[in-house]
Enzyme design. Structure first.
Site, PDB file in Angstrom:
ATOM      1  N   HIS A   1      13.459 -33.236 -27.780  1.00  0.00           N
ATOM      2  CA  HIS A   1      12.144 -32.882 -27.232  1.00  0.00           C
ATOM      3  C   HIS A   1      12.055 -31.448 -26.715  1.00  0.00           C
ATOM      4  CE1 HIS A   1       8.298 -33.526 -25.271  1.00  0.00           C
ATOM      5  NE2 HIS A   1       8.790 -33.125 -24.113  1.00  0.00           N
TER       6      HIS A   1
ATOM      7  N   ASP B   1      13.167 -36.644 -31.026  1.00  0.00           N
ATOM      8  CA  ASP B   1      12.480 -36.571 -29.736  1.00  0.00           C
ATOM      9  C   ASP B   1      12.240 -37.991 -29.238  1.00  0.00           C
ATOM     10  OD1 ASP B   1      10.687 -36.256 -27.635  1.00  0.00           O
ATOM     11  OD2 ASP B   1       9.589 -34.632 -28.609  1.00  0.00           O
TER      12      ASP B   1
ATOM     13  N   SER C   1       4.724 -30.499 -25.241  1.00  0.00           N
ATOM     14  CA  SER C   1       4.751 -31.753 -24.499  1.00  0.00           C
ATOM     15  C   SER C   1       3.383 -31.969 -23.836  1.00  0.00           C
ATOM     16  CB  SER C   1       5.896 -31.728 -23.490  1.00  0.00           C
ATOM     17  OG  SER C   1       6.138 -32.986 -22.935  1.00  0.00           O
TER      18      SER C   1
END
Length: 319
Positions: free
Chosen positions: A295, A267, A109
């Site tokens: 995610h 995601d 991320s």
């Protein structure tokens, strides 16, 4: 392949990276192992005990640290002197402090964003990269998540997210939240931080995870995540061009270092489009699109592939 067994840090401490900031770090695994640095998400998320467990402790020298204002680093939630380039400099200071020449860079991320920017700036210090849930903080990515896009998939949770913001300010929700995160009303700041964090935690996995959602009950976690994230997002990562991360990915490609990209098909925080665009810039990378995942690194398919990637690099990469 599941996570490795829980381990305790071999050493830990605080590194003074400026007159204002001290970052907390840990070392796990064996001292003479292949160095790997774990870069947490958010920004502002901090790292946890689970994050030590992607790596074989008999093969790796595992380094984890809380970025400025996050986790145990001090001062908490601080936005002053807190930007991408200071974090890149902090990684280098930590590497030098620990006497490491090169390391594998692991990030998911926002951690993947930071990993890419660090590698583009210090490619000579990178052995390999393991990246998950790719984002580059472009306007289109931020708008999808915090203004219009993901809201179409989760209208019930979106309603809770925008509730603290008056209707007349909802044309620019991030700006409205940032005003409250940096304002003097402590109660409003916390209320908004919890709403922001709950939105993110509630849609980060393909199926909602009560344990993940429960993190929002922690005032410190919510304030750190929401304030620091919004600070970075309002400033579009502090990059000097709108496509900075992808435009400089050729530096990584030309270095020929091994790269693994792992992305959840569903995601909605960092949609797969960005990961695919990165892969086109790094055609020699390994690219895995996990069909039954969103995610979060906590989802089974993503966890399995992250551990597999690290297991492979412990035999392919030599410091």
């Amino acid at each position: 392949m599941s996570l490795y067994s829980a381990i305790e840090p071999r050493s830990s401490g605080f590194l003074e990276v400026s007159k204002l900031h001290k970052i907390y770090y840990e070392e796990c695994g064996i001292k003479d192992g292949i160095p790997v640095i774990f870069l947490h998400g958010g920004p502002g998320g901090g790292f946890g005990e689970r994050d030590r467990r992607y790596f074989d402790p008999e093969a790796y020298r595992i380094v984890l640290f809380d970025q400025r204002g996050a986790g145990k680093s001090t001062p908490a939630f601080c936005l002053e002197e807190n930007d991408t380039w200071n974090l890149v400099a902090d990684i280098e200071k930590l590497r030098e402090h620990l006497g490491i020449e090169k390391w594998i860079v692991f990030g998911g991320s926002w951690g993947a964003t930071l990993a890419l920017v660090y590698a583009e700036k210090h490619i000579d210090r990178v052995l390999a990269m393991v990246l998950r849930g790719i984002c580059t903080l472009r306007k289109e990515e931020l708008r999808w998540f915090y203004q219009e896009g993901a809201s179409y998939l989760f209208p019930d949770r979106w309603e809770e997210y925008v509730e603290p913001i008056p209707e007349e300010e909802r044309g620019d929700i991030m700006t409205a939240y940032y005003k409250r995160f940096t304002g003097d009303n402590v109660e409003e700041r916390l209320r908004c931080a919890k709403a922001w964090s709950k939105w993110e935690m509630s849609i980060s996995q393909l199926r909602i995870n009560p344990d993940t959602l429960s993190l929002c009950a922690d005032d410190s976690f919510s304030l750190s995540l929401a304030r620091i994230e919004c600070h970075y997002f309002i400033n579009e990562g502090f990059f000097d061009s709108p496509n900075y991360v992808l435009d400089n990915a050729n530096i990584i490609h030309e270095s020929r270092i091994p790269v693994t990209i792992i992305q959840g098909r569903y995601d909605v925080c960092c949609p797969a489009k960005t990961a695919w665009e990165l892969y086109k810039k790094l055609p020699n990378a390994e690219f895995y699109l996990i069909e039954d995942a969103g995610h979060s690194a906590k989802e089974e398919g993503i966890t399995k592939k992250l551990v597999e990637a690290c297991d492979k690099y412990k035999t392919l990469v030599k410091a």
